[in-house]
Write a protein that holds these residues in place. Structure first.
Motif, mmCIF file in Angstrom:
data_model
loop_
_atom_site.group_PDB
_atom_site.id
_atom_site.type_symbol
_atom_site.label_atom_id
_atom_site.label_comp_id
_atom_site.label_asym_id
_atom_site.label_seq_id
_atom_site.Cartn_x
_atom_site.Cartn_y
_atom_site.Cartn_z
ATOM 1 N N GLY A 27 -22.669 -7.933 6.527
ATOM 2 C CA GLY A 27 -23.473 -8.491 7.599
ATOM 3 C C GLY A 27 -24.610 -9.344 7.083
ATOM 4 N N VAL A 28 -25.429 -9.804 8.030
ATOM 5 C CA VAL A 28 -26.563 -10.661 7.677
ATOM 6 C C VAL A 28 -27.868 -10.138 8.277
ATOM 7 C CG1 VAL A 28 -25.125 -12.721 7.455
ATOM 8 C CG2 VAL A 28 -26.144 -12.158 9.682
ATOM 9 N N ASP A 29 -27.798 -9.067 9.045
ATOM 10 C CA ASP A 29 -28.974 -8.551 9.728
ATOM 11 C C ASP A 29 -29.842 -7.731 8.784
ATOM 12 O OD1 ASP A 29 -26.836 -6.714 9.565
ATOM 13 O OD2 ASP A 29 -27.754 -5.454 11.107
ATOM 14 N N ARG A 30 -31.073 -7.502 9.211
ATOM 15 C CA ARG A 30 -31.975 -6.659 8.441
ATOM 16 C C ARG A 30 -31.569 -5.194 8.594
ATOM 17 N NH1 ARG A 30 -38.301 -8.510 8.310
ATOM 18 N NH2 ARG A 30 -37.989 -10.271 6.901
ATOM 19 N N ARG A 31 -31.715 -4.469 7.497
ATOM 20 C CA ARG A 31 -31.333 -3.050 7.487
ATOM 21 C C ARG A 31 -32.430 -2.212 6.842
ATOM 22 N NH1 ARG A 31 -25.819 -1.984 7.953
ATOM 23 N NH2 ARG A 31 -24.847 -3.629 9.205
ATOM 24 N N PRO A 32 -32.448 -0.911 7.148
ATOM 25 C CA PRO A 32 -33.327 -0.026 6.389
ATOM 26 C C PRO A 32 -32.923 -0.030 4.925
ATOM 27 C CG PRO A 32 -31.785 1.236 7.729
ATOM 28 C CD PRO A 32 -31.649 -0.191 8.143
ATOM 29 N N ALA A 33 -33.863 0.290 4.067
ATOM 30 C CA ALA A 33 -33.627 0.133 2.627
ATOM 31 C C ALA A 33 -34.030 1.388 1.870
ATOM 32 C CB ALA A 33 -34.400 -1.070 2.097
ATOM 33 N N VAL A 34 -33.377 1.566 0.712
ATOM 34 C CA VAL A 34 -33.633 2.742 -0.126
ATOM 35 C C VAL A 34 -33.842 2.303 -1.565
ATOM 36 C CG1 VAL A 34 -32.801 4.994 -0.879
ATOM 37 C CG2 VAL A 34 -32.160 4.130 1.386
ATOM 38 N N LEU A 35 -34.941 2.766 -2.150
ATOM 39 C CA LEU A 35 -35.204 2.585 -3.566
ATOM 40 C C LEU A 35 -34.607 3.781 -4.299
ATOM 41 C CD1 LEU A 35 -36.864 0.491 -5.234
ATOM 42 C CD2 LEU A 35 -38.776 2.115 -5.114
ATOM 43 N N VAL A 36 -33.827 3.533 -5.346
ATOM 44 C CA VAL A 36 -33.135 4.604 -6.083
ATOM 45 C C VAL A 36 -33.633 4.618 -7.526
ATOM 46 C CG1 VAL A 36 -30.906 5.542 -6.800
ATOM 47 C CG2 VAL A 36 -31.099 4.312 -4.617
ATOM 48 N N GLY A 37 -34.237 5.732 -7.942
ATOM 49 C CA GLY A 37 -34.783 5.843 -9.289
ATOM 50 C C GLY A 37 -33.925 6.711 -10.187
ATOM 51 N N PRO A 38 -33.709 6.294 -11.442
ATOM 52 C CA PRO A 38 -32.815 7.016 -12.343
ATOM 53 C C PRO A 38 -33.503 8.133 -13.125
ATOM 54 C CG PRO A 38 -33.554 5.029 -13.416
ATOM 55 C CD PRO A 38 -34.197 5.037 -12.042
ATOM 56 N N GLU A 39 -32.674 8.969 -13.743
ATOM 57 C CA GLU A 39 -33.150 9.958 -14.702
ATOM 58 C C GLU A 39 -33.840 9.262 -15.872
ATOM 59 O OE1 GLU A 39 -33.131 13.253 -15.105
ATOM 60 O OE2 GLU A 39 -31.816 14.014 -13.528
ATOM 61 N N GLY A 40 -34.507 10.065 -16.716
ATOM 62 C CA GLY A 40 -35.251 9.525 -17.828
ATOM 63 C C GLY A 40 -34.441 8.716 -18.814
ATOM 64 N N VAL A 41 -33.140 8.968 -18.880
ATOM 65 C CA VAL A 41 -32.302 8.192 -19.799
ATOM 66 C C VAL A 41 -32.193 6.743 -19.374
ATOM 67 C CG1 VAL A 41 -30.951 10.106 -20.728
ATOM 68 C CG2 VAL A 41 -30.259 9.045 -18.561
ATOM 69 N N GLY A 42 -32.449 6.467 -18.104
ATOM 70 C CA GLY A 42 -32.426 5.085 -17.636
ATOM 71 C C GLY A 42 -31.297 4.788 -16.682
ATOM 72 N N LEU A 43 -31.322 3.586 -16.163
ATOM 73 C CA LEU A 43 -30.347 3.149 -15.174
ATOM 74 C C LEU A 43 -28.942 3.141 -15.773
ATOM 75 C CD1 LEU A 43 -29.785 1.984 -12.358
ATOM 76 C CD2 LEU A 43 -30.335 -0.275 -13.270
ATOM 77 N N SER A 44 -28.013 3.780 -15.061
ATOM 78 C CA SER A 44 -26.627 3.862 -15.507
ATOM 79 C C SER A 44 -25.709 3.628 -14.319
ATOM 80 C CB SER A 44 -26.339 5.242 -16.116
ATOM 81 O OG SER A 44 -26.282 6.234 -15.100
ATOM 82 N N ASP A 45 -24.409 3.692 -14.569
ATOM 83 C CA ASP A 45 -23.451 3.521 -13.482
ATOM 84 C C ASP A 45 -23.589 4.609 -12.428
ATOM 85 O OD1 ASP A 45 -22.399 1.198 -14.470
ATOM 86 O OD2 ASP A 45 -20.667 2.145 -15.433
ATOM 87 N N VAL A 46 -24.136 5.764 -12.796
ATOM 88 C CA VAL A 46 -24.342 6.828 -11.812
ATOM 89 C C VAL A 46 -25.243 6.329 -10.684
ATOM 90 C CG1 VAL A 46 -25.319 9.127 -11.429
ATOM 91 C CG2 VAL A 46 -23.948 8.683 -13.476
ATOM 92 N N GLU A 47 -26.398 5.771 -11.040
ATOM 93 C CA GLU A 47 -27.324 5.284 -10.019
ATOM 94 C C GLU A 47 -26.811 4.004 -9.363
ATOM 95 O OE1 GLU A 47 -29.046 7.989 -12.735
ATOM 96 O OE2 GLU A 47 -28.463 5.923 -13.234
ATOM 97 N N ARG A 48 -26.117 3.169 -10.116
ATOM 98 C CA ARG A 48 -25.533 1.972 -9.499
ATOM 99 C C ARG A 48 -24.539 2.370 -8.407
ATOM 100 N NH1 ARG A 48 -25.258 0.677 -15.136
ATOM 101 N NH2 ARG A 48 -26.894 -0.812 -15.718
ATOM 102 N N HIS A 49 -23.714 3.358 -8.704
ATOM 103 C CA HIS A 49 -22.726 3.796 -7.709
ATOM 104 C C HIS A 49 -23.407 4.452 -6.502
ATOM 105 C CE1 HIS A 49 -19.470 3.933 -11.068
ATOM 106 N NE2 HIS A 49 -19.648 2.715 -10.586
ATOM 107 N N ARG A 50 -24.533 5.123 -6.741
ATOM 108 C CA ARG A 50 -25.243 5.717 -5.604
ATOM 109 C C ARG A 50 -25.828 4.630 -4.716
ATOM 110 N NH1 ARG A 50 -27.191 10.290 -9.386
ATOM 111 N NH2 ARG A 50 -25.704 11.929 -8.859
#
Length: 241
Positions: A27-50
């Protein structure tokens, strides 16, 4: 299945060039948004998939970076960076605000409807944004039950959900008690779920994840914790709002 689009976004934070993972619903409309923070090891595919799973549910989601595009699989290197960070609320807030600015700047984001979900260090950053008075609809933290500077939790004006494993040696019973005492004293609408038998990072699939004592994946509780997070968002940040 809903079509989700993703892209990598570069932005500056903590003296580094960060590489966030943005996931957009159809879509193109505005949506609610979520900031997702990773574990201390850093951003991985786990958080990308979430982030992508949240986009499937209709949210704009940004999984933010901690280490300038690096994944710190070596526990000693990770601790050397994260322990000073966790001891410095202003640094954590700086990392969180930089990512939040990216999320707010996305044209699909409704800037008045944002939640923060974090794991470990990422969860501690989500809480610090709340303690800094950021207007969030909800905060969820798994394994990141840190306490803040005295009195600042009173600035949290949204529900807080926290999850932790009962056998987590890092988030000990004393740490859990300190966190809940802080939330209670501040009058926060809070919930704590203790997942029986689970260790630290119980939510993190053992893919490209170096374990150490006290760390372990618990598939059943990982699924339960994700459902609890989604339920929190459905309550506090419904897509159809």
């Amino acid at each position: 299945m809903t079509t989700v689009t993703t892209r990598t976004i570069e932005y500056a934070a903590d003296g580094r060039t960060m590489l966030g993972h943005l996931a957009l619903p159809a879509g193109v409309d505005r949506r609610p948004a979520v900031l997702v923070g990773p574990e201390g090891v850093g951003l991985s595919d786990v958080e990308r998939h979430r982030a992508e799973a949240l986009a499937e549910l209709g949210y704009v989601a940004l999984a933010f970076d901690l280490h300038g595009g690096r994944y710190l699989g070596d526990p000693e290197e990770m601790l050397a960076r994260c322990l000073p960070l966790l001891a410095d609320p202003d640094r954590m807030r700086g990392i969180g605000h930089a990512a939040l600015d990216v999320l707010r700047a996305e044209r699909r984001t409704d800037p008045d409807r944002i939640a923060a979900v974090g794991y470990g260090t990422g969860g501690a950053i989500a809480l610090e944004l709340g303690r800094d008075g950021v207007d969030l609809r909800a905060i969820a933290t798994v394994n990141g039950l840190t306490t803040g500077r005295p009195g600042e939790a009173a600035r949290i004006h949204c529900p807080v959900w926290a999850g932790v494993g009962s056998e987590d040696p890092i988030m000990s019973r004393a740490q859990r008690d300190a966190f809940t005492a802080e939330m209670e004293a501040a009058g926060v609408d809070w919930r704590l779920v203790v997942y029986g038998g689970a260790l630290h990072a119980f939510h993190h699939p053992p893919v490209d994840h170096t374990t150490r004592p006290g760390v372990g994946y618990h598939p059943q509780h990982a699924r339960r914790a994700w459902r609890d997070v989604v339920d929190l968002l459905g309550e506090c940040l419904p897509v159809t709002e």
